[in-house]
Design an enzyme around this catalytic site. Structure first.
Site, PDB file in Angstrom:
ATOM      1  N   HIS A  62      48.014  36.905  40.616  1.00 17.53           N
ATOM      2  CA  HIS A  62      48.103  35.468  40.317  1.00 17.53           C
ATOM      3  C   HIS A  62      47.164  35.169  39.154  1.00 17.53           C
ATOM      4  O   HIS A  62      46.005  35.562  39.192  1.00 17.53           O
ATOM      5  CB  HIS A  62      47.661  34.643  41.528  1.00 17.53           C
ATOM      6  CG  HIS A  62      48.578  34.781  42.715  1.00 17.53           C
ATOM      7  ND1 HIS A  62      49.407  33.782  43.128  1.00 17.53           N
ATOM      8  CD2 HIS A  62      48.789  35.809  43.567  1.00 17.53           C
ATOM      9  CE1 HIS A  62      50.093  34.183  44.193  1.00 17.53           C
ATOM     10  NE2 HIS A  62      49.723  35.414  44.487  1.00 17.53           N
ATOM     11  N   ARG A  64      47.153  31.858  37.925  1.00 20.13           N
ATOM     12  CA  ARG A  64      46.834  30.441  38.189  1.00 20.13           C
ATOM     13  C   ARG A  64      47.228  29.460  37.104  1.00 20.13           C
ATOM     14  O   ARG A  64      46.894  28.284  37.199  1.00 20.13           O
ATOM     15  CB  ARG A  64      45.325  30.267  38.471  1.00 20.13           C
ATOM     16  CG  ARG A  64      44.760  31.154  39.560  1.00 20.13           C
ATOM     17  CD  ARG A  64      45.362  30.842  40.893  1.00 20.13           C
ATOM     18  NE  ARG A  64      44.626  31.498  41.992  1.00 20.13           N
ATOM     19  CZ  ARG A  64      45.123  31.667  43.199  1.00 20.13           C
ATOM     20  NH1 ARG A  64      46.344  31.267  43.484  1.00 20.13           N
ATOM     21  NH2 ARG A  64      44.419  32.252  44.145  1.00 20.13           N
ATOM     22  N   ASP A 305      47.192  42.420  44.356  1.00 22.16           N
ATOM     23  CA  ASP A 305      47.400  41.105  44.975  1.00 22.16           C
ATOM     24  C   ASP A 305      46.240  40.172  44.591  1.00 22.16           C
ATOM     25  O   ASP A 305      45.647  39.484  45.419  1.00 22.16           O
ATOM     26  CB  ASP A 305      47.551  41.196  46.490  1.00 22.16           C
ATOM     27  CG  ASP A 305      48.123  39.907  47.086  1.00 22.16           C
ATOM     28  OD1 ASP A 305      48.618  39.064  46.310  1.00 22.16           O
ATOM     29  OD2 ASP A 305      48.056  39.733  48.315  1.00 22.16           O
ATOM     30  N   HIS A 309      39.791  32.586  42.887  1.00 19.97           N
ATOM     31  CA  HIS A 309      39.509  31.242  43.406  1.00 19.97           C
ATOM     32  C   HIS A 309      38.231  30.680  42.807  1.00 19.97           C
ATOM     33  O   HIS A 309      37.329  31.433  42.430  1.00 19.97           O
ATOM     34  CB  HIS A 309      39.328  31.282  44.926  1.00 19.97           C
ATOM     35  CG  HIS A 309      40.616  31.367  45.682  1.00 19.97           C
ATOM     36  ND1 HIS A 309      41.560  30.384  45.656  1.00 19.97           N
ATOM     37  CD2 HIS A 309      41.113  32.342  46.493  1.00 19.97           C
ATOM     38  CE1 HIS A 309      42.588  30.736  46.425  1.00 19.97           C
ATOM     39  NE2 HIS A 309      42.348  31.922  46.934  1.00 19.97           N
TER      40      HIS A 309
END
Lengths: 423, 333
Positions: A62, A64, A305, A309
């Site tokens: 990801h 984002r 994966d 954050h």
């Protein structure tokens, strides 16, 4: 012409594992071993004592962007990728807006190209808005650069809609990626439903939350003949089902995240939110099943994966934190841990990180054959190091592996023959 | 690669004394016994005319309740007042969190008011643990219930109640009945009973209300009420929330009552001198018959009285553990 001298060149696709020179011209691999005649060497990289491999291809990372740039951006995460030797990233469609129209796909690809670091290949949404109701414009998305289609973990409640999605994807021979999770069974769970979960009083996610969905998907894959891939399997029984489906001749493949190969649900003790991941870390038996799948062809690829954050996302009581591990920079060294534990050979590991994902995506990468794109990673297998807040390139510092002794560090990454990272 | 965290590492100081009270899991028999004995002495005091002791004089205790509660909150408040502390009750469920403030922000705001102790109730498992990890040094955290994880003061008041009526734990068969899956009380009771050496701990419930692998906590599982109650010395009933019917865990209240509700008839299977407990609030006619709840075997009101004493005990012990740690640190410097 550029020459990478005297490194141990490991290229599983071409069954190559020997110390030799690698010649690169015009962004492609020009020769291996002997220099091509009549070419002058303009630049050289000394790779003595180092390992030279194709750039890693990460099937799930990801970045984002667009939508969650408070967590990370394409610029920050492609920089982290190349620092970890990863030259190609496949990104899930769960951006905001989701990748269900060509403009979003093009935005992602354009921003990645403008940054000029790793290649970013978006997955398109399988249904509009990932709502599980209407088909997305897959053909248009594919023309804009989407390499596969997925409904991520949002699920498609209607088996009929799912069937139609797979039939439509099969029409165009598009790859469908499942991140299998039954919504109802996973409910509000946040960790593997077993003894540790019972002790901590957290809501559990049973193994069947994954396996029920894997079974449903496999039956529809069999009916439609679509090319399908299962991302981030966590349960031993899922691996067995995929293995059996492959034996039946179904065109299915699977990957596993590196952290599911190293951690189990027991790590959640102490409510450490850095171990909060979806799918959840499962039992020792599941971990053994995943490792077994890697050597018996049940699982073809290993991914990071990667889910960066912001700090606040992890600072709350366990269930209230957001799941995910920032994993780009530890993918290779954690993989090397498996080699050190003799669970995989080095060429096996490199295959799972390069040629196998390339073959799943049907892209001309992940090998060092003559004429292939010179996306290359050079790492020092001996360097001991630790990931820390200070040296972590990713905007997401949420890794449980911070401070863990690692061995093997990327020292040089090239994309199309150009240096994009140097330690 | 990782050491598994000992649940005690967060709640004990370097001398092995309590400095927070988060869970009964992993606490030694000696420490649990100390809590019971300290509480026992406070319980005697509560019966006297002058009910106050100055152990927390000058200290500020904040009752931080993110979930509504009547009896737990009021017994904590009384306990703090009997220890001469200043008490502030905050019902956060209706204030900051609805304004989007995170738990950590709320905590920092309250710390700025120089509190000495937080008594925390929260619907998330691990919330008290999280607060204990992030709180400023020398501030004690008492878990007043976190999600399904732990409710250690409830468990210890139950232990005090059992101790006062049965004396020794070692011959006892204790049956815990009802919604074990969602119960922080049951988990804390099981850990405490095990450490205190109860002969047998049973849980009795339909499979839908049992957490996975509960046997691993050292209990025997029964899905038949009569079999589970056979020869029990202590029967602990748990509250059944009405939401359980909506989430397809049970067909109806009446079917649950028929199979698992405690009636005088079912109680015949237990020992003649068996006692009945319930953490409250009780649902008459759902998990317990009125005749049992109000009957001679019921210790439900004793539990409430003992609750004040146990809360006084853990509050004073945790504050003292914090002071010891503070003194040790200043000596070391």
């Amino acid at each position: 012409m550029l020459v990478i001298q005297n490194g141990r060149v490991v290229d599983p696709k071409n069954q190559l594992d020997q110390t030799c020179d690698l010649y690169i011209k015009n962004g492609k691999v020009a020769a291996i071993g002997q220099a091509p005649e009549g070419q002058s060497i303009s630049q050289s990289i000394d790779a003595s004592g180092k390992v030279v491999i194709p750039g890693l291809i990460d099937l799930c990372a990801h970045v984002r962007e667009p939508g969650y740039t408070q967590k990370a951006t394409i610029a920050s995460e492609t920089a982290a990728a190349v620092a970890g030797g990863i030259t190609t990233l496949v990104t899930p469609p769960t951006t905001k807006p989701v990748v269900d129209n060509p403009a979003v796909a093009e935005l992602i690809i354009d921003r990645a190209e403008a940054t000029g670091l790793a290649h970013v290949l978006p997955m398109g949404a399988l249904t509009q808005g990932l709502q599980g109701e209407q088909l997305s414009p897959m053909h248009a998305l594919s023309s804009s650069g989407c390499v596969a289609f997925s409904n991520a973990r949002q699920g498609i409640p209607s088996a009929l809609v799912l069937l139609r999605c797979l039939e439509y994807a099969a029409t165009h021979d598009f790859l469908v990626i499942f991140q299998p999770q039954d919504h109802e069974l996973a409910a509000k769970g946040c960790m593997h439903d077993d003894t540790t979960c019972t002790r901590l009083g957290l809501a559990g996610i049973p193994e069947t939350a994954e396996t029920v969905e894997v079974a449903r998907c496999l039956l529809l894959v069999e009916q439609t003949g679509v090319r399908a891939h299962f991302g981030q399997l966590s349960a031993e029984r899922s691996v067995r089902m995929v293995t059996d489906a492959r034996k039946l001749g179904l065109r299915v493949t699977a990957d596993v995240s590196i952290h599911h190969l190293l951690l189990t649900d027991v790590n959640v003790n102490g409510f450490n939110s850095l171990f909060h991941v979806i799918p959840p870390l499962r039992s020792q038996l599941d971990r053994a099943g995943l490792l077994h799948g890697l050597v018996t062809d049940g699982i073809q690829a290993i991914c990071s994966d990667h889910q960066p954050h912001d700090p606040a996302a992890k600072q709350a009581p366990f269930a209230a934190t957001e799941p995910g591990i920032s994993g780009l920079e530890t993918l290779l060294p954690l993989g090397l841990m498996l080699v050190k534990q003799q669970l995989l050979s080095l060429p096996q590991l490199i295959e799972k990180l390069t040629s196998a994902p390339a073959s799943i995506l049907q892209i001309n990468k992940g090998s060092l054959g003559i004429g292939s794109d010179a996306d290359i990673c050079i790492f020092d297998p001996e360097t001991q190091w630790q990931l820390s807040d200070e040296n972590c390139v990713s905007a997401g510092k949420n890794s449980p592996f911070m401070g863990v002794p690692l061995q093997g560090k990327v020292i040089h990454t090239l994309i199309n023959g150009k240096t994009v990272f140097q330690a | 690669m990782f050491e598994i965290q000992d649940p005690n590492s967060i709640q004990l100081n370097s001398e092995g004394q309590l400095k927070h009270f988060i869970t009964t899991e992993g606490l030694s028999k000696a420490l649990l016994t100390e809590i019971i004995e300290t509480a026992d002495s406070f319980a005697d005091m509560s019966a006297q005319q002058v009910k106050k002791v100055p152990l927390l004089r000058g200290k500020t205790v904040v009752n931080l309740f993110f979930e509504s509660s009547t009896r737990t909150l009021s017994t904590f408040e009384l306990a703090a007042k009997r220890l001469s502390a200043d008490v502030l009750n905050l019902n956060i469920s209706t204030s900051s969190t609805s304004k989007g403030e995170t738990l950590k922000d709320t905590l920092q705001t309250l710390e700025a008011m120089h509190s000495d102790m937080f008594v925390v109730r929260h619907s998330d498992s691990g919330a008290a643990h999280f607060i204990a990890e992030h709180v400023t040094p020398n501030v004690a955290v008492i878990n007043a219930g976190d999600g399904r994880h732990a409710h250690p003061t409830q468990a210890m008041l139950d232990m005090l109640t059992i101790k006062r009526h049965k004396g020794d734990f070692s011959p006892l068969i204790v049956a815990i009945v009802g919604d074990i899956l969602h119960s922080r009380v049951a988990r804390s009771q099981i850990h405490a009973l095990r450490t205190l050496g109860a002969a047998e701990i049973r849980v009795i419930a339909p499979t839908t209300l049992l957490p996975k692998n509960i046997e691993a906590l050292g209990v025997k599982v029964f899905t038949n009420m009569q079999a589970g109650l056979k020869d029990a010395d202590v029967v602990i009933m748990l509250r059944l929330q009405k939401e359980r019917m909506q989430s397809a865990l049970l067909p109806s209240e009446s079917e649950f009552y028929k199979l698992f509700g405690l009636t005088n008839e079912k109680l015949q299977h237990a020992k003649p001198d068996a006692v009945v407990m319930h953490p409250g609030p009780i649902n008459r006619g759902v998990e317990i018959e009125s005749a049992v709840a109000d009957g001679p075997k019921s210790l439900i009101l004793d539990q409430v009285t003992n609750g004040i004493a146990v809360r006084m005990a853990v509050m004073s012990m945790s504050m003292s553990g914090q002071m010891t740690e503070k003194n040790l640190k200043s000596e070391a410097q």
